[in-house]
Scaffold this motif. Sequence first.
Motif, short mmCIF file in Angstrom:
data_model
loop_
_atom_site.label_atom_id
_atom_site.label_comp_id
_atom_site.label_asym_id
_atom_site.label_seq_id
_atom_site.Cartn_x
_atom_site.Cartn_y
_atom_site.Cartn_z
N TYR A 54 0.87 -1.16 0.00
CA TYR A 54 0.00 0.00 0.00
C TYR A 54 0.92 1.22 0.00
CZ TYR A 54 -3.26 -3.54 1.76
OH TYR A 54 -4.00 -4.68 1.92
N PHE B 153 1.66 5.51 -0.69
CA PHE B 153 1.08 6.83 -0.50
C PHE B 153 2.08 7.91 -0.91
CE2 PHE B 153 -2.47 5.48 2.25
CZ PHE B 153 -2.04 4.21 2.60
N TYR C 187 2.37 11.98 0.12
CA TYR C 187 1.89 13.11 0.90
C TYR C 187 2.68 14.35 0.49
CZ TYR C 187 -0.90 10.47 4.33
OH TYR C 187 -1.85 9.70 4.95
N LEU D 65 1.09 17.66 6.85
CA LEU D 65 1.11 16.70 5.75
C LEU D 65 -0.30 16.49 5.21
CD1 LEU D 65 3.51 14.16 7.42
CD2 LEU D 65 3.94 15.25 5.22
N LYS E 196 -3.03 7.69 -3.26
CA LYS E 196 -2.65 6.43 -2.66
C LYS E 196 -2.94 5.30 -3.63
CE LYS E 196 -7.09 6.01 -0.26
NZ LYS E 196 -7.78 5.96 1.05
N LEU F 121 -3.81 1.28 -3.39
CA LEU F 121 -4.15 0.15 -2.52
C LEU F 121 -4.24 -1.14 -3.32
CD1 LEU F 121 -6.86 1.82 -0.23
CD2 LEU F 121 -4.37 1.73 0.08
N MET G 10 2.95 1.43 3.57
CA MET G 10 2.30 1.06 4.83
C MET G 10 2.92 -0.22 5.35
SD MET G 10 -1.75 1.13 5.62
CE MET G 10 -1.80 2.89 5.95
N TYR H 156 0.24 -1.25 9.76
CA TYR H 156 -0.46 -0.08 9.21
C TYR H 156 0.20 1.24 9.56
CZ TYR H 156 -3.87 -3.68 8.28
OH TYR H 156 -4.46 -4.82 7.87
N TYR I 150 -1.95 7.78 15.57
CA TYR I 150 -0.53 7.53 15.38
C TYR I 150 0.27 8.75 15.81
CZ TYR I 150 -2.44 4.09 12.08
OH TYR I 150 -3.15 3.07 11.50
N TYR J 249 1.33 3.76 17.95
CA TYR J 249 -0.05 3.93 17.56
C TYR J 249 -1.00 3.23 18.51
CZ TYR J 249 -0.78 -0.65 15.39
OH TYR J 249 -0.90 -1.98 15.18
N ARG K 119 -7.38 0.81 12.12
CA ARG K 119 -6.13 0.22 11.67
C ARG K 119 -6.32 -1.19 11.15
NH1 ARG K 119 -3.69 -3.46 16.06
NH2 ARG K 119 -2.69 -4.30 14.22
N ARG K 120 -7.57 -1.53 10.93
CA ARG K 120 -7.81 -2.89 10.46
C ARG K 120 -7.68 -2.98 8.94
NH1 ARG K 120 -11.74 -2.10 14.48
NH2 ARG K 120 -11.26 -3.25 16.36
N GLY K 121 -7.28 -1.90 8.34
CA GLY K 121 -7.08 -1.87 6.90
C GLY K 121 -6.23 -0.69 6.53
N PRO K 122 -5.91 -0.55 5.25
CA PRO K 122 -5.04 0.55 4.80
C PRO K 122 -5.79 1.87 4.70
CG PRO K 122 -5.67 -0.79 2.93
CD PRO K 122 -6.24 -1.48 4.15
N GLU K 123 -6.21 2.38 5.81
CA GLU K 123 -6.97 3.63 5.81
C GLU K 123 -6.04 4.83 5.66
OE1 GLU K 123 -10.73 1.73 6.69
OE2 GLU K 123 -10.19 3.72 5.97
N THR K 124 -6.57 5.89 5.10
CA THR K 124 -5.82 7.14 4.98
C THR K 124 -5.61 7.73 6.37
OG1 THR K 124 -6.68 7.61 2.80
CG2 THR K 124 -5.85 9.49 4.07
N GLN K 125 -4.39 8.17 6.64
CA GLN K 125 -4.09 8.85 7.88
C GLN K 125 -4.13 10.36 7.65
OE1 GLN K 125 -0.51 7.21 9.71
NE2 GLN K 125 -1.14 5.14 9.12
N TYR K 126 -4.81 11.05 8.54
CA TYR K 126 -4.95 12.51 8.47
C TYR K 126 -4.09 13.12 9.55
CZ TYR K 126 -8.88 11.35 5.49
OH TYR K 126 -9.66 10.85 4.47
N PHE K 127 -3.28 14.08 9.15
CA PHE K 127 -2.27 14.61 10.05
C PHE K 127 -2.66 15.96 10.64
CE2 PHE K 127 1.45 11.88 9.79
CZ PHE K 127 1.07 11.03 8.76
#
Lengths: 112, 115
Positions: free
Chosen positions: A32, A34, A36, A44, A49, A51, A94, A98, B33, B48, B98-106
């Motif tokens: 996966y 990304f 940024y 950021l 992305k 997937l 990733m 994760y 995170y 995390y 976190r159970r999948g490739p989710e987008t992380q927002y900072f």
Amino acid sequence: AQSVTQLDSQVPVFEEAPVELRCNYSSSVSVYLFWYVQYPNQGLQLLLKYLSGSTLVKGINGFEAEFNKSQTSFHLRKPSVHISDTAEYFCAVMGSNYQLIWGAGTKLIIKP
Amino acid sequence: GAGVSQSPSNKVTEKGKDVELRCDPISGHTALYWYRQSLGQGLEFLIYFQGNSAPDKSGLPSDRFSAERTGGSVSTLTIQRTQQEDSAVYLCASSLSRRGPETQYFGPGTRLLVL
């Protein structure tokens, strides 16, 4: 162990010219990927992305990236850059838990 | 809606002092995170949290670093006996899960300077 290499620390380019920012990854698990962007004095922001599915991914602000499994690359491209694209760009993969594993970043410098 | 917020935005401290950095994730995000961005090391993962599960502390650089997350929402990163090499921007991110490739927002980060 997973890792990301961004080959260029800085890329200068003239305004309205095309640009490619290079990213190579190393991963033994599902990939996966990304990109940024970090504008000066800002946080950021996700550009795009990958997937699964189509290897050509389109993002915000006219950017796109292509996932190439055989070359383990995920290069970022834009056909015509603007002064507002001046920023630092980070490629990330990733990890198995994760978390994001980052490249060192590439500063895009737009020359007028 | 509101994004990830962090406080303080800047912190200057003396070597040996303890500091606390705060993160408010996006409402409804269960994963949180912490990352660190420094000149010498670039961006690196610290820790995390996912809901009420035990946190993954694998990225913490030393036992002077700790973090907690109260009520599955706000998180505090604590650095004890700060050293000059702790100077960096500390970034917090949240995602739906976190159970999948989710987008992380900072968040905007906390810039820490240890004198």
